[in-house]
Motif scaffolding. Sequence first.
Motif, PDB file in Angstrom:
ATOM      1  N   ILE A  76       8.716  -1.212   3.603  1.00  0.00           N
ATOM      2  CA  ILE A  76       7.752  -0.980   4.683  1.00  0.00           C
ATOM      3  C   ILE A  76       7.107   0.396   4.548  1.00  0.00           C
ATOM      4  O   ILE A  76       5.892   0.553   4.699  1.00  0.00           O
ATOM      5  N   LEU A  77       7.928   1.415   4.243  1.00  0.00           N
ATOM      6  CA  LEU A  77       7.403   2.769   4.092  1.00  0.00           C
ATOM      7  C   LEU A  77       6.379   2.850   2.967  1.00  0.00           C
ATOM      8  O   LEU A  77       5.447   3.654   3.016  1.00  0.00           O
ATOM      9  N   MET A  78       6.562   2.015   1.961  1.00  0.00           N
ATOM     10  CA  MET A  78       5.631   2.019   0.838  1.00  0.00           C
ATOM     11  C   MET A  78       4.405   1.153   1.115  1.00  0.00           C
ATOM     12  O   MET A  78       3.262   1.545   0.829  1.00  0.00           O
ATOM     13  N   ALA A  79       4.605  -0.023   1.688  1.00  0.00           N
ATOM     14  CA  ALA A  79       3.533  -1.015   1.788  1.00  0.00           C
ATOM     15  C   ALA A  79       2.575  -0.754   2.942  1.00  0.00           C
ATOM     16  O   ALA A  79       1.357  -0.885   2.781  1.00  0.00           O
ATOM     17  N   VAL A  80       3.097  -0.393   4.104  1.00  0.00           N
ATOM     18  CA  VAL A  80       2.255  -0.285   5.297  1.00  0.00           C
ATOM     19  C   VAL A  80       1.140   0.751   5.131  1.00  0.00           C
ATOM     20  O   VAL A  80      -0.027   0.459   5.442  1.00  0.00           O
ATOM     21  N   PRO A  81       1.426   1.978   4.651  1.00  0.00           N
ATOM     22  CA  PRO A  81       0.316   2.936   4.482  1.00  0.00           C
ATOM     23  C   PRO A  81      -0.763   2.446   3.527  1.00  0.00           C
ATOM     24  O   PRO A  81      -1.953   2.688   3.761  1.00  0.00           O
ATOM     25  N   LEU A  82      -0.370   1.740   2.460  1.00  0.00           N
ATOM     26  CA  LEU A  82      -1.354   1.238   1.514  1.00  0.00           C
ATOM     27  C   LEU A  82      -2.209   0.135   2.135  1.00  0.00           C
ATOM     28  O   LEU A  82      -3.421   0.058   1.887  1.00  0.00           O
ATOM     29  N   MET A  83      -1.595  -0.713   2.951  1.00  0.00           N
ATOM     30  CA  MET A  83      -2.359  -1.756   3.652  1.00  0.00           C
ATOM     31  C   MET A  83      -3.358  -1.134   4.629  1.00  0.00           C
ATOM     32  O   MET A  83      -4.525  -1.543   4.705  1.00  0.00           O
ATOM     33  N   ILE A  84      -2.894  -0.159   5.387  1.00  0.00           N
ATOM     34  CA  ILE A  84      -3.774   0.516   6.349  1.00  0.00           C
ATOM     35  C   ILE A  84      -4.936   1.183   5.617  1.00  0.00           C
ATOM     36  O   ILE A  84      -6.095   1.117   6.056  1.00  0.00           O
ATOM     37  N   LEU A  85      -4.632   1.790   4.487  1.00  0.00           N
ATOM     38  CA  LEU A  85      -5.662   2.478   3.711  1.00  0.00           C
ATOM     39  C   LEU A  85      -6.721   1.497   3.220  1.00  0.00           C
ATOM     40  O   LEU A  85      -7.930   1.771   3.312  1.00  0.00           O
ATOM     41  N   PHE A  86      -6.284   0.347   2.723  1.00  0.00           N
ATOM     42  CA  PHE A  86      -7.249  -0.632   2.211  1.00  0.00           C
ATOM     43  C   PHE A  86      -8.072  -1.236   3.344  1.00  0.00           C
ATOM     44  O   PHE A  86      -9.283  -1.430   3.203  1.00  0.00           O
ATOM     45  N   TYR A  87      -7.435  -1.526   4.475  1.00  0.00           N
ATOM     46  CA  TYR A  87      -8.188  -2.105   5.586  1.00  0.00           C
ATOM     47  C   TYR A  87      -9.180  -1.086   6.159  1.00  0.00           C
ATOM     48  O   TYR A  87     -10.288  -1.450   6.566  1.00  0.00           O
ATOM     49  N   LEU A  88      -8.778   0.183   6.184  1.00  0.00           N
ATOM     50  CA  LEU A  88      -9.713   1.228   6.591  1.00  0.00           C
ATOM     51  C   LEU A  88     -10.906   1.274   5.654  1.00  0.00           C
ATOM     52  O   LEU A  88     -12.056   1.485   6.090  1.00  0.00           O
ATOM     53  N   SER A  89     -10.656   1.048   4.377  1.00  0.00           N
ATOM     54  CA  SER A  89     -11.748   1.016   3.406  1.00  0.00           C
ATOM     55  C   SER A  89     -12.724  -0.116   3.736  1.00  0.00           C
ATOM     56  O   SER A  89     -13.938   0.060   3.635  1.00  0.00           O
ATOM     57  N   ILE A  90     -12.192  -1.270   4.130  1.00  0.00           N
ATOM     58  CA  ILE A  90     -13.051  -2.405   4.478  1.00  0.00           C
ATOM     59  C   ILE A  90     -13.918  -2.071   5.682  1.00  0.00           C
ATOM     60  O   ILE A  90     -15.124  -2.355   5.710  1.00  0.00           O
ATOM     61  N   LEU A  91     -13.329  -1.439   6.701  1.00  0.00           N
ATOM     62  CA  LEU A  91     -14.087  -1.085   7.899  1.00  0.00           C
ATOM     63  C   LEU A  91     -15.198  -0.091   7.580  1.00  0.00           C
ATOM     64  O   LEU A  91     -16.334  -0.229   8.053  1.00  0.00           O
ATOM     65  N   LEU A  92     -14.896   0.903   6.757  1.00  0.00           N
ATOM     66  CA  LEU A  92     -15.909   1.887   6.381  1.00  0.00           C
ATOM     67  C   LEU A  92     -17.020   1.254   5.546  1.00  0.00           C
ATOM     68  O   LEU A  92     -18.205   1.570   5.734  1.00  0.00           O
ATOM     69  N   CYS A  93     -16.637   0.358   4.639  1.00  0.00           N
ATOM     70  CA  CYS A  93     -17.646  -0.327   3.820  1.00  0.00           C
ATOM     71  C   CYS A  93     -18.523  -1.228   4.683  1.00  0.00           C
ATOM     72  O   CYS A  93     -19.731  -1.336   4.442  1.00  0.00           O
ATOM     73  N   ARG A  94     -17.930  -1.866   5.691  1.00  0.00           N
ATOM     74  CA  ARG A  94     -18.712  -2.721   6.579  1.00  0.00           C
ATOM     75  C   ARG A  94     -19.736  -1.902   7.356  1.00  0.00           C
ATOM     76  O   ARG A  94     -20.897  -2.298   7.495  1.00  0.00           O
TER      77      ARG A  94
END
Length: 269
Positions: free
Chosen positions: A233-251
């Motif tokens: 969880i410590l490894m995966a959650v920050p990376l997921m948040i980072l990628f989803y934030l990227s999607i929001l910014l790109c949108r």
Amino acid sequence: MMAGETVKSGGGRIGAGRKAKPDAEGRMSLLGHLSELRRRLIICLVCFLVCFSACLSQAEWFTQLLLSRGKQFTFVYIAPTELFMSYIRIALVGGVVVTVPVISYQIWKFIRPGLRGKECVVVLLVMTAGLGLFALGAFFAFSVVLPILLSFFARLDTTGSVTAMVSIQEYIGYLLSTMITFGVVFETPIILMLLTAIGAVRPKTLQKNFKYVVLIILILSAVITPPDITSQILMAVPLMILFYLSILLCRLLFRRKLAKLEEEQTRAE
């Protein structure tokens, strides 16, 4: 060409060692651009040498800081120069890291005359955000990822028949490469926004493939972390948040791009 000579270009003279100046219309000759580029490269080089010297003087402290992440190991060096070369490596990486803001500023100052008002702000924000995200990724690796990985590696021997005696050069190289890797990974929002800006990626495509990205992140987290849910969880959650934030910014960027295109089409009609 002698050091004291001057070259006539674009209706003016550029003296050796002098700062190149644009003409009345804000244009600069090719020789002026080269002179300006040389001046800024010299500034970056001098700054790097100063930072390298400062980091080298504190290399022992930095080494102890890195060694504090691997208290489970016994560290050795197997060549007379290994410890000294580790100090050099740390000083080089530290010198580059400390100099990067200066390099970024010099790049921005060099390209600023060719940018418009909004473009200047965008480039400055992108460069600042890129530096911040890289630092955040390196800090995340040092504070969260590396303690988990090193603890896992130290527990691999369950028989007690193997003593973990680690080469200090290999250990420092592993830590630095891991921190740099995570720093680059945390640049994902900037990279995706640039790809969106040039039309190579669409937010809809990123959103559609988000589930596959989550699956890849979970698999990587399961592979490189110890077999417990907390580490994953410590490894995966920050990376997921980072990628989803990227999607929001790109949108958001894509919507502004479409609105600008519609406005230009309306003006053309």
